[in-house]
Write an enzyme that holds these catalytic residues in place. Structure first.
Site, PDB file in Angstrom:
ATOM      1  N   HIS A 242      55.324  34.531 -18.373  1.00 50.21           N
ATOM      2  CA  HIS A 242      54.251  35.105 -17.621  1.00 50.21           C
ATOM      3  C   HIS A 242      53.520  36.235 -18.630  1.00 50.21           C
ATOM      4  CE1 HIS A 242      52.155  35.710 -13.503  1.00 50.21           C
ATOM      5  NE2 HIS A 242      51.224  35.652 -14.272  1.00 50.21           N
TER       6      HIS A 242
ATOM      7  N   GLU B 115      59.809  34.063  -9.970  1.00 47.44           N
ATOM      8  CA  GLU B 115      59.867  34.645 -11.392  1.00 47.44           C
ATOM      9  C   GLU B 115      60.961  36.291 -11.217  1.00 47.44           C
ATOM     10  OE1 GLU B 115      56.044  35.607 -12.523  1.00 47.44           O
ATOM     11  OE2 GLU B 115      55.438  33.344 -12.925  1.00 47.44           O
TER      12      GLU B 115
END
Length: 410
Positions: A293, A270
């Site tokens: 997220h 990420e």
């Protein structure tokens, strides 16, 4: 009784990273802690090593990696607050050895994640992403084909913990049947039915949602071997951990039509900052929702997390209470009138408590109250002693063999 810390509050340095809720900052300021810094982003290991030298309390979220090297540089650090659920970003073993308490918020965003899972289930089973995309492109798709109600469908929950059970309750309220699989024996809520194996659960569920931790056992647990047992046309949601699903294998089964949709919030890699380039094998697939997220990212959850973790840090800093700590053994105790409190953290080897008591007794220092708890690595002793002799007691305890850290609390 409101004890004050022996160390002046204006000299206790607190560093909050990753835009932690202002609620936490205000809580500390209202308690008299003036030296509170808040930064919006995470810090690299090198930057954190430079910053942490004089820090007493550190607050982070999921992007800041607290390594053993960082902890070695943290000569004054008493506690770390992880303002999130997970603590994989912290070297807990190194923190334990150094006697640094680590606290997190395992329940504060449970509702936020559970609500989103139900909402996504509705969106995907109705194929809303496809219809939304077409409408934005100027194409009218008023069609019921492939769109279904949640009522009567089976939700399969993998990981029947805090979030999994919340999802279970909400799904039943929507008229769904609920099945779950967990490696531990869990008492079902409502009419939920436990499954004996992962294969059984995925083959009987219309929607499968993951709520498991990141461990060696869960890494790539949803892979090509298990995906072939998924019910035809089923939907997968992963709002747990990024390493749990093999995304390349998932893409294959989505493209081939074995699965009709997916929602993924966590990824093996990420970006560290907002605005950075993000790539995933699942991009550009129909009926797939990708979110950055944000499963637990609501205003309510962040306020709850800020309140929860900051309160745990207060209790440890001002009272010595370590309830909720993942490193220092858990002790919860009331203050003692007319005493000074000393915290002693030591390696968990035989004879330390005896050495503490012998040394204090030899110098005629009266112990009003004493509490001890250990884990595999360290022992944590809280001593309430005579006020007149507390400074002498602190010096004596520093010299006890296998001592890691001593702090005169109040």
């Amino acid at each position: 009784m409101e004890p004050t810390t022996s160390y002046p509050k204006d000299k206790i340095n607190i560093l909050f990273l990753e835009n932690i809720s202002d609620k936490a900052v205000k809580n500390f300021q209202q308690k008299g802690y003036a030296s509170v810094r808040k930064l919006t982003g995470a810090l690299s290991e090198a930057d954190l090593i430079r910053e942490i030298k004089d820090i007493h309390l550190l607050g982070i979220r999921s992007k800041t990696i607290v390594t053993e090297k960082v902890l070695e540089a943290a000569t004054k650090l008493q506690a770390i607050g992880a303002f999130c659920i997970g603590t994989n970003q912290i070297d807990l073993k190194a923190a334990t050895k150094k006697g640094i308490a680590v606290f997190n918020a395992p329940y504060s965003n449970t509702r936020s994640v559970a609500e989103l899972v139900i909402g996504l289930s509705i969106m995907l089973i109705r194929r809303i992403p496809d219809k939304n995309k077409s409408a934005h492109e100027g194409i009218w798709m008023k069609d019921a084909k492939g769109s279904y109600e949640l009522r009567g469908k089976t939700l399969g929950i993998i990981g029947y913990g805090n979030i999994g059970t919340q999802v279970s309750i909400m799904a039943e309220a929507m008229g769904m049947k609920v099945k779950y699989y967990d490696i531990l024996t869990k008492l079902p809520l409502g009419n939920a039915i436990p499954c004996k194996s992962l294969k059984e659960l995925v083959s009987e569920s219309d929607i499968i949602t993951l709520h498991v931790p990141d461990t060696n056992q869960t890494k790539n647990m949803i892979n090509k071997s298990i995906l072939k047992y998924f019910k035809n046309g089923s939907i997968l949601l992963n709002y747990a951990r990024g390493e749990v699903v093999d995304l390349d294998a998932l893409r294959k089964y989505l493209v081939e039509g074995q699965l009709s949709g997916a929602a993924i919030d966590v990824f093996p890699w990420e970006p560290e900052k907002n605005g950075e380039r993000f790539q995933s094998p699942l991009q550009d697939l129909p009926n797939v929702i990708l979110t950055p997220h944000i499963g637990g990212s609501t205003e309510e959850a962040q306020q709850n997390i800020g309140e929860d973790v900051s309160m745990k840090l207060f209790q440890y800093l001002e009272m010595g209470n370590s309830y909720g700590s993942l490193t220092v053994p858990e002790l919860s105790l009331p203050p003692q009138e007319s005493t000074h409190r000393i915290l002693h953290i030591h390696r968990n080897v035989p004879g330390v408590l005896s050495a503490i008591n012998t040394e204090l007794s030899r110098h005629k220092i009266n112990i009003v109250g004493q509490y001890l708890k250990t884990n595999e690595e360290i022992g944590y002793v809280v001593l309430d002693v005579d006020k007149k002799l507390s400074s002498q007691a602190q010096k004596l305890l520093k010299d006890v063999k296998d001592t890691i850290k001593v702090r005169l609390l109040y």
